[in-house]
Scaffold this active site. Structure first.
Site, PDB file in Angstrom:
ATOM      1  N   GLU A 253       0.759  -1.324   0.190  1.00  0.00           N
ATOM      2  CA  GLU A 253      -0.104   0.004  -0.115  1.00  0.00           C
ATOM      3  C   GLU A 253       0.790   1.300   0.093  1.00  0.00           C
ATOM      4  O   GLU A 253       1.407   1.609   1.085  1.00  0.00           O
ATOM      5  CB  GLU A 253      -0.725  -0.012   1.253  1.00  0.00           C
ATOM      6  CG  GLU A 253      -1.933  -0.916   1.584  1.00  0.00           C
ATOM      7  CD  GLU A 253      -2.852  -0.955   0.448  1.00  0.00           C
ATOM      8  OE1 GLU A 253      -3.252   0.163  -0.097  1.00  0.00           O
ATOM      9  OE2 GLU A 253      -4.078  -1.892   0.383  1.00  0.00           O
ATOM     10  N   CYS A 287      -2.368   9.291   2.156  1.00  0.00           N
ATOM     11  CA  CYS A 287      -2.041   8.729   0.771  1.00  0.00           C
ATOM     12  C   CYS A 287      -3.075   8.913  -0.298  1.00  0.00           C
ATOM     13  O   CYS A 287      -2.830   9.022  -1.500  1.00  0.00           O
ATOM     14  CB  CYS A 287      -2.005   7.111   0.960  1.00  0.00           C
ATOM     15  SG  CYS A 287      -3.402   6.223   1.720  1.00  0.00           S
TER      16      CYS A 287
HETATM   17  P1  NAD Z   1       8.174   5.246   4.812  1.00  0.00           P
HETATM   18  O1  NAD Z   1       8.203   4.495   3.562  1.00  0.00           O
HETATM   19  O2  NAD Z   1       9.189   6.282   5.271  1.00  0.00           O
HETATM   20  O3  NAD Z   1       7.993   4.409   5.963  1.00  0.00           O
HETATM   21  C1  NAD Z   1       6.850   3.544   6.096  1.00  0.00           C
HETATM   22  C2  NAD Z   1       7.256   2.299   7.152  1.00  0.00           C
HETATM   23  O4  NAD Z   1       8.222   1.529   6.376  1.00  0.00           O
HETATM   24  C3  NAD Z   1       8.028   2.867   8.354  1.00  0.00           C
HETATM   25  O5  NAD Z   1       7.607   2.097   9.300  1.00  0.00           O
HETATM   26  C4  NAD Z   1       9.413   2.591   8.034  1.00  0.00           C
HETATM   27  O6  NAD Z   1      10.377   2.164   9.045  1.00  0.00           O
HETATM   28  C5  NAD Z   1       9.286   1.287   7.103  1.00  0.00           C
HETATM   29  N1  NAD Z   1      10.317   0.999   6.122  1.00  0.00           N
HETATM   30  C6  NAD Z   1      11.212   1.821   5.325  1.00  0.00           C
HETATM   31  N2  NAD Z   1      12.056   1.402   4.715  1.00  0.00           N
HETATM   32  C7  NAD Z   1      12.032  -0.034   4.822  1.00  0.00           C
HETATM   33  C8  NAD Z   1      12.590  -0.965   4.428  1.00  0.00           C
HETATM   34  N3  NAD Z   1      13.605  -0.881   3.463  1.00  0.00           N
HETATM   35  N4  NAD Z   1      12.386  -2.340   4.802  1.00  0.00           N
HETATM   36  C9  NAD Z   1      11.299  -2.312   5.598  1.00  0.00           C
HETATM   37  N5  NAD Z   1      10.602  -1.532   6.326  1.00  0.00           N
HETATM   38  C10 NAD Z   1      10.883  -0.177   5.851  1.00  0.00           C
HETATM   39  O7  NAD Z   1       6.667   6.285   4.757  1.00  0.00           O
HETATM   40  P2  NAD Z   1       6.093   7.278   5.750  1.00  0.00           P
HETATM   41  O8  NAD Z   1       6.746   8.670   5.524  1.00  0.00           O
HETATM   42  O9  NAD Z   1       5.959   6.781   7.067  1.00  0.00           O
HETATM   43  O10 NAD Z   1       4.449   7.408   5.292  1.00  0.00           O
HETATM   44  C11 NAD Z   1       4.045   8.091   4.151  1.00  0.00           C
HETATM   45  C12 NAD Z   1       4.170   7.356   2.797  1.00  0.00           C
HETATM   46  O11 NAD Z   1       3.093   6.317   2.999  1.00  0.00           O
HETATM   47  C13 NAD Z   1       3.540   8.030   1.743  1.00  0.00           C
HETATM   48  O12 NAD Z   1       4.301   7.713   0.499  1.00  0.00           O
HETATM   49  C14 NAD Z   1       1.968   7.957   1.739  1.00  0.00           C
HETATM   50  O13 NAD Z   1       1.273   7.957   0.299  1.00  0.00           O
HETATM   51  C15 NAD Z   1       2.256   6.171   2.106  1.00  0.00           C
HETATM   52  N6  NAD Z   1       1.006   5.529   2.683  1.00  0.00           N
HETATM   53  C16 NAD Z   1       0.363   4.844   1.611  1.00  0.00           C
HETATM   54  C17 NAD Z   1      -1.094   4.411   2.061  1.00  0.00           C
HETATM   55  C18 NAD Z   1      -1.782   3.144   1.431  1.00  0.00           C
HETATM   56  O14 NAD Z   1      -2.671   2.752   1.916  1.00  0.00           O
HETATM   57  N7  NAD Z   1      -1.454   3.286   0.108  1.00  0.00           N
HETATM   58  C19 NAD Z   1      -1.354   4.567   3.602  1.00  0.00           C
HETATM   59  C20 NAD Z   1      -0.665   5.468   4.298  1.00  0.00           C
HETATM   60  C21 NAD Z   1       0.600   6.266   3.756  1.00  0.00           C
END
Ligand code: NAD
Length: 490
Positions: A253, A287
């Site tokens: 997601e 998102c």
């Molecule tokens: P992010 O990608 O920085 O982090 C999200 C999560 O992933 C965190 O828990 C982080 O620690 C983890 N993470 C990061 N790199 C990783 C890796 N290599 N391996 C495993 N885990 C890893 O995102 P953010 O800044 O917290 O959130 C914003 C983003 O999330 C935006 O792009 C938004 O659109 C997206 N989002 C999408 C949805 C959806 O349902 N499509 C919902 C909410 C947020």
């Protein structure tokens, strides 16, 4: 009361005591509000081991019994709704209404999952052979790893956990490192539900705090059957291939770059309300946030002028105040990203301490290129104009992301075209509703670089189960499929 004092009080009231190297800062004033211990590699390993053992027990518990645990979790969430919502406000910076909405979404998905626990059904399929029956069964899948983003710091766990648990799976949660305290609070509520339930296996619901490294350790563990990861496309680009490498399953997601088309027949009063919430709500940090407004030339001047007046009147401020519509960005990096996208023209507003508060921006552009193609996680609304609907649909689809979209029109032909196979290519396409703020009853997720995953309602539960096709012969012959003869001559 300062965010730090208020957080400490709320955590104590929920019985949460934490301390460690991962410090949480409130976006309200930038000050530290608490800390948690980060999971070591050994702890990730141990969590996966215990969860795998829990799976062996939990998978044979009748699904409606599993649903009872989620019913109790829903009760705990109802009782703690105000406190948990307040913590979401303090740690993620959401305004009061949106904090409450986030917890309500958790309650709703629990209710949904309880009903679902009596409806995990498969098909009966006509067999080509006499006296044979063919059917599908859905069995529990295994340990589910859930990685979540800061902007829905608790609801996304609930979407996954409620369904995974009724489907017979243990859950290991790796929350965002920016919102560890709300995660700790949710785990305390989950523990209350588990205690009341009485006989769930140890390790059914676990949480591992930390950043990317902890997430990666979870992603690489072969005992984790499904990794459900919510976050940026950059994260999904790493997680997807890593899980696939070991033939695990992933549910991604990821980021969105959502558009709204406003046609010449649109009810502009409705459309402007939708733009306000979708573009400025959650300080542009959803998102599904509206990032591209595609307006018909014939109404564009009037509509954009109305929006500018509306945006100028948005109250930006402390999210704890009832009249605030837009709270702070999550941190300084978010502000920098917004300011860079706007060539240094982002309007920062001084509110409290080191909080990063901005005025939601409207930027008119003459073409869809550069920053318009990117998801800047901040309240910037790009405005594009069009003459023909096909042009507008091409703009809607002309980005790499495919999460949410909408059209405002009172023209049936336009609405249906937008929803048709030749229309929006997004996972969510709405008519006379903004792209943001989905209900849990529908399947949620998007196409292309949004990752293709689906969560929440409809038949999304199937992602948390494995399918077995069974053929049963109740006759006295052994006919082979496709009429194949395979006998030793007498
Ligand atoms: P992010 O990608 O920085 O982090 C999200 C999560 O992933 C965190 O828990 C982080 O620690 C983890 N993470 C990061 N790199 C990783 C890796 N290599 N391996 C495993 N885990 C890893 O995102 P953010 O800044 O917290 O959130 C914003 C983003 O999330 C935006 O792009 C938004 O659109 C997206 N989002 C999408 C949805 C959806 O349902 N499509 C919902 C909410 C947020």
């Amino acid at each position: 009361m300062s965010p730090a004092e208020e957080t400490a009080k709320l955590l104590a009231s929920l019985g949460v005591r934490t301390e460690g190297s991962l410090v949480s800062q409130s976006p309200i004033d930038g000050a530290a509000i608490g800390s948690v211990a980060e999971a070591t590699n050994g702890e990730v390993e141990q969590a996966c081991l215990v969860a795998a053992e829990a799976f062996v027990q939990w998978r044979t518990v009748p699904a409606p019994r599993r649903g009872e645990l989620i019913r109790l979790l829903g009760e705990e969430l109802r009782n703690a709704k105000e406190s948990l919502a307040r913590l979401v406000t303090l740690e993620a910076g959401k305004i009061v209404q949106e904090g409450l909405g986030e917890v309500q979404e958790m309650i709703d998905i629990c209710d949904y999952a309880v009903g679902l626990s009596r409806q995990l059904y498969g098909l009966t399929i006509a067999s080509e052979r006499a006296d044979h029956r063919m059917m599908e069964q859905w069995h529990p899948l295994g340990v589910v790893g859930v990685i979540t983003a800061f902007n829905f710091p608790v609801a996304v766990w609930a979407w996954n956990a409620a369904l995974a648990v009724v489907c017979g799976n243990p859950v290991i949660w790796k929350p965002s490192e920016k919102t560890p305290l709300v995660a700790a609070a949710v785990m305390a509520l989950a523990k209350r539900a588990l205690d009341r339930f009485g006989h769930a296996p140890q390790g059914l619901l676990q949480c591992l705090q930390g950043g990317r490294e902890v997430g990666e350790a979870l992603v690489d563990d072969t005992r984790v059957a499904l990794v459900s990861a919510t976050g940026s496309t950059a994260m999904g680009r790493v997680v997807g291939p890593r899980v696939a490498q070991r033939f695990g399953r992933s549910l991604l997601e990821l980021g969105g770059n959502n558009a709204m088309i406003v046609g010449p027949s649109a009810d502009l009063k409705l459309a402007e309300r939708a733009v306000l919430f979708s573009a400025a709500g959650t300080a542009g940090q959803r998102c599904t946030t509206l990032r591209r407004l595609i307006v018909h030339e014939s109404i564009a001047d009037e509509f954009v002028a109305r929006l500018k007046t509306l945006f100028a009147g948005i109250r930006v401020g402390d999210p704890r105040e009832e009249t605030t519509l837009v709270g702070p960005l999550i941190d300084e990096a978010a502000f920098r990203a917004m300011n860079e996208a706007m060539d240094g023209k982002a309007e920062r507003i001084e509110v409290e301490g080191d909080g990063y508060y901005v005025r939601p921006a409207i930027v008119e552009v003459d073409a869809q290129r550069g920053m318009v193609l990117k998801e800047t996680f901040a309240p910037i609304l790009y405005v594009l104009r069009y003459w023909e609907l096909d042009e507008a649909i091409a703009l809607n689809n002309g980005v790499v992301q495919g999460l949410s979209s909408s059209i405002f029109t009172n023209d049936l032909r336009e609405a249906e075209r937008f929803l048709s196979a030749a229309g929006s290519d997004c996972g969510i396409a709405n008519v006379n509703i903004g792209p943001s703020g989905a209900e849990i009853g529908g399947a949620f997720g998007g196409e292309k670089e949004t990752g293709g995953g689906r969560e929440s309602g409809s038949d999304s539960w199937r992602a948390y189960m494995r399918r077995a096709t069974n053929t049963i012969n109740y006759g006295t012959e052994l006919p082979l499929a496709q009429g194949i003869k395979f006998d030793v001559a007498p």
